[in-house]
Write an enzyme that holds these catalytic residues in place. Structure first.
Site, PDB file in Angstrom:
ATOM      1  N   GLY A  59      -3.095   4.261  -6.505  1.00  0.00           N
ATOM      2  CA  GLY A  59      -3.190   5.385  -5.583  1.00  0.00           C
ATOM      3  C   GLY A  59      -2.098   6.412  -5.809  1.00  0.00           C
ATOM      4  O   GLY A  59      -2.346   7.627  -5.789  1.00  0.00           O
ATOM      5  N   GLU A  60      -0.880   5.948  -6.049  1.00  0.00           N
ATOM      6  CA  GLU A  60       0.236   6.852  -6.296  1.00  0.00           C
ATOM      7  C   GLU A  60       0.089   7.552  -7.646  1.00  0.00           C
ATOM      8  O   GLU A  60       0.484   8.705  -7.806  1.00  0.00           O
ATOM      9  CB  GLU A  60       1.560   6.089  -6.223  1.00  0.00           C
ATOM     10  CG  GLU A  60       1.938   5.644  -4.828  1.00  0.00           C
ATOM     11  CD  GLU A  60       1.051   4.498  -4.329  1.00  0.00           C
ATOM     12  OE1 GLU A  60       0.666   4.524  -3.146  1.00  0.00           O
ATOM     13  OE2 GLU A  60       0.724   3.589  -5.133  1.00  0.00           O
ATOM     14  N   TYR A  61      -0.478   6.846  -8.616  1.00  0.00           N
ATOM     15  CA  TYR A  61      -0.746   7.469  -9.915  1.00  0.00           C
ATOM     16  C   TYR A  61      -1.702   8.645  -9.739  1.00  0.00           C
ATOM     17  O   TYR A  61      -1.465   9.746 -10.265  1.00  0.00           O
ATOM     18  CB  TYR A  61      -1.339   6.447 -10.877  1.00  0.00           C
ATOM     19  CG  TYR A  61      -1.874   7.055 -12.158  1.00  0.00           C
ATOM     20  CD1 TYR A  61      -1.031   7.296 -13.236  1.00  0.00           C
ATOM     21  CD2 TYR A  61      -3.219   7.396 -12.270  1.00  0.00           C
ATOM     22  CE1 TYR A  61      -1.521   7.869 -14.413  1.00  0.00           C
ATOM     23  CE2 TYR A  61      -3.713   7.964 -13.432  1.00  0.00           C
ATOM     24  CZ  TYR A  61      -2.865   8.197 -14.496  1.00  0.00           C
ATOM     25  OH  TYR A  61      -3.361   8.778 -15.638  1.00  0.00           O
TER      26      TYR A  61
END
EC number: 2.4.99.12
Length: 411
Positions: A59-61
Site C-alpha cells: 500500500g505504501e509503495y
C-alpha cells in the site's frame, strides 16, 4: 537509541525467527532479510550514486509510486534501492521497474543501520507514510544524509506524542522535511516542535488518478459482464464474502453480474466461496476453458488486476471494514466514478469518512443494511450515478500532493 528499544528489537527478531517456523509469510521475511546484504553487495559499487525508497508494504509503495517515478526520471544515472519490511510488498514488487535493487529492510539495530548505509550512502532517502525506524533514521541524521517523509498521517495516540515517546520522537527529526496528508498531522508535529512540515495531501490521489490514463481493458471481463450491471467486490475477507454470498443467492441478485476479488486467494478459501454459491461461478484461473457468458459470479484467484477490474464496476464493495482487518483501498474504485459500500470499521481511514459525508460511500453493519443499500443502488440509476460522481469529484479535488513534493525537491 535507547537501551529498552534496542532490547525490544532484539526480542522481536528472536520472536520472528521462532514464529517463522509456523508461519509461511513471516518465514519469507526472515529468509529475505538474511539475503539483503549479499544482494546489495552484488548490485552496488562504492562509486554508485544512489537513492533509497522505503515502504512498509504494498500500500505504501503504491502511495509513493508517483514520487518514485518522478525521481527515477530525474536521476537517471543513480541506482535506486527500494526496501520493504513486509513480504506482501516485496513479493509483488520485487521486480519493480522504478528500482535497480529491491530488498527487505533489515531489523532496526545500530549494527544493521551502519552496515546498510555503508553500502548505500544515499543522496536522498524517501520514507512513505510511517514505518519510522529510529536506528536507521538516527544514523541518516548522524551522517547528514538527506531524508524526507511523504504522505505522513499522525494520530494523538501514537508514541511520538506521549510522555514516554522521547526516543522514537527524536527519530522524526532525522527527516529534513515531512509532508503530511492533513492539517491535524501538521499540528501534532508542531506540538513536539517539529516545524519543517508541509500539508501536501495524500499522494494516493495522484496515484489512482494516473489509472485513468492507462489502458484498463480486460477482454475476459467484457465477455463475462456483457451489458449487465456489474458489482465488483475487491479485497474481500470472509466477513465480506458472507454478505455477498447471501445477497447473490437471493432473488435480489437476478440480472446482476458479480466479480469477487478475495484478499486471500488460497485454494481452500476460493473453494469455500464457490461451494456456498448457488449460482454459476467461474475462476480467473479457469477462464480460458469455461463459458464466461453464462456465469453469474467471476472469482479472481490472482493478484495485480483489481484496479483495472474496478473500471467495469457500476457498484463496488471494498473489503476489510466489515471485520477488523483494516479497510482496503477505496480510492481505486472511486476514481472510476463508482459508489462504494464498506463496513463500519474505518476510523483510521479519513478518506472513507470524507466520501461518506459527501454521499459517495455507504457504511453498513449487518446483512439487512448491506442488502438495502445494494438493492437501492442497483435499482436507482440516478442515485448510483450521483454517488459515483461524488467520489470522482472527491478524487479530483484532492490531487496535487506530488506537485508540492517535487517543487520542494526542485524537480
Amino acid at each position: 537509541m535507547g537501551f529498552i528499544y534496542n532490547i525490544g528489537i532484539a526480542l522481536a527478531g528472536f520472536g520472528l525467527k521462532t514464529t517463522s517456523l509456523f508461519n509461511e509469510k513471516i518465514k519469507k521475511g526472515v529468509v529475505g532479510r538474511q539475503k539483503t546484504y549479499s544482494t546489495l553487495q552484488k548490485n552496488l559499487k562504492p562509486s554508485d550514486k544512489t537513492l533509497w525508497f522505503h515502504c512498509a508494504s504494498l500500500g505504501e509503495y503504491e502511495q509513493g509510486l508517483p514520487v518514485f517515478k518522478a525521481l527515477r526520471n530525474r536521476y537517471k544515472e543513480h541506482k535506486i534501492i527500494l526496501s520493504f519490511f513486509s513480504p506482501s510488498g516485496y513479493d509483488i514488487r520485487k521486480n519493480s521497474p522504478i528500482a535497480n535493487v529491491v530488498v527487505y529492510l533489515p531489523l532496526d539495530t545500530k549494527k544493521n543501520a551502519n552496515r546498510f548505509l555503508d553500502l548505500l550512502n544515499p543522496e536522498l532517502t524517501v520514507f512513505v507514510k510511517y514505518d519510522i525506524w529510529p536506528n536507521f533514521l538516527n544514523e541518516l541524521k548522524r551522517r547528514q544524509l538527506r531524508a524526507i517523509l511523504i504522505s505522513a498521517a499522525f494520530r494523538e495516540n501514537q508514541s511520538f506524542f506521549k510522555f514516554y515517546g522521547k526516543q522514537v520522537r527524536e527519530a522524526l527529526f532525522a527527516f529534513q522535511h515531512i509532508f503530511t496528508q492533513n492539517d491535524h498531522s501538521k499540528k501534532l508535529l508542531q506540538s513536539i516542535n517539529y516545524n519543517n512540515v508541509t500539508v501536501s495531501g495524500d499522494t494516493r490521489f495522484d496515484r489512482v488518478s494516473s489509472q485513468l490514463e492507462q489502458d484498463n481493458t480486460l477482454k475476459f471481463i467484457e465477455t463475462f459482464k456483457q451489458n449487465r450491471l456489474c458489482v465488483v467486490a475487491g479485497s474481500t475477507w470472509p466477513e465480506d464474502e458472507i454478505l455477498l454470498i447471501n445477497f447473490i443467492n437471493s432473488e435480489d441478485s437476478k440480472g446482476v453480474k458479480f466479480i469477487i476479488a478475495p484478499h486471500n486467494i488460497k485454494s481452500n478459501q476460493i473453494k469455500n466461496i464457490q461451494e456456498k454459491l448457488t449460482v454459476e461461478s467461474v475462476l480467473f484461473s479457469e477462464k480460458d476453458n469455461k463459458n464466461l457468458e453464462i456465469a453469474e459470479v467471476f472469482i479472481i484467484d490472482t493478484i495485480g488486476i483489481l484496479s483495472k477490474i474496478y473500471s467495469y464496476a457500476h457498484i463496488a464493495h471494498v473489503g476489510g471494514a466489515v471485520g477488523t482487518t483494516g479497510l482496503h483501498n477505496t480510492l481505486e474504485p472511486a476514481v472510476f466514478g463508482v459508489p462504494i459500500i464498506i463496513g463500519t470499521h474505518h476510523s483510521k481511514f479519513p478518506e472513507a469518512q470524507d466520501m461518506i459525508d459527501k454521499g459517495g460511500m455507504f457504511s453498513i453493519s449487518n446483512q439487512k443494511e448491506f442488502d438495502a443499500i445494494l438493492n437501492e443502488l442497483i435499482q436507482n440509476d440516478q442515485k448510483r450515478f450521483l454517488a459515483g460522481n461524488n467520489n470522482l469529484k472527491y478524487i479530483e479535488t484532492n490531487k496535487g500532493a506530488v506537485t508540492k513534493i517535487l517543487k520542494y525537491l526542485n524537480l
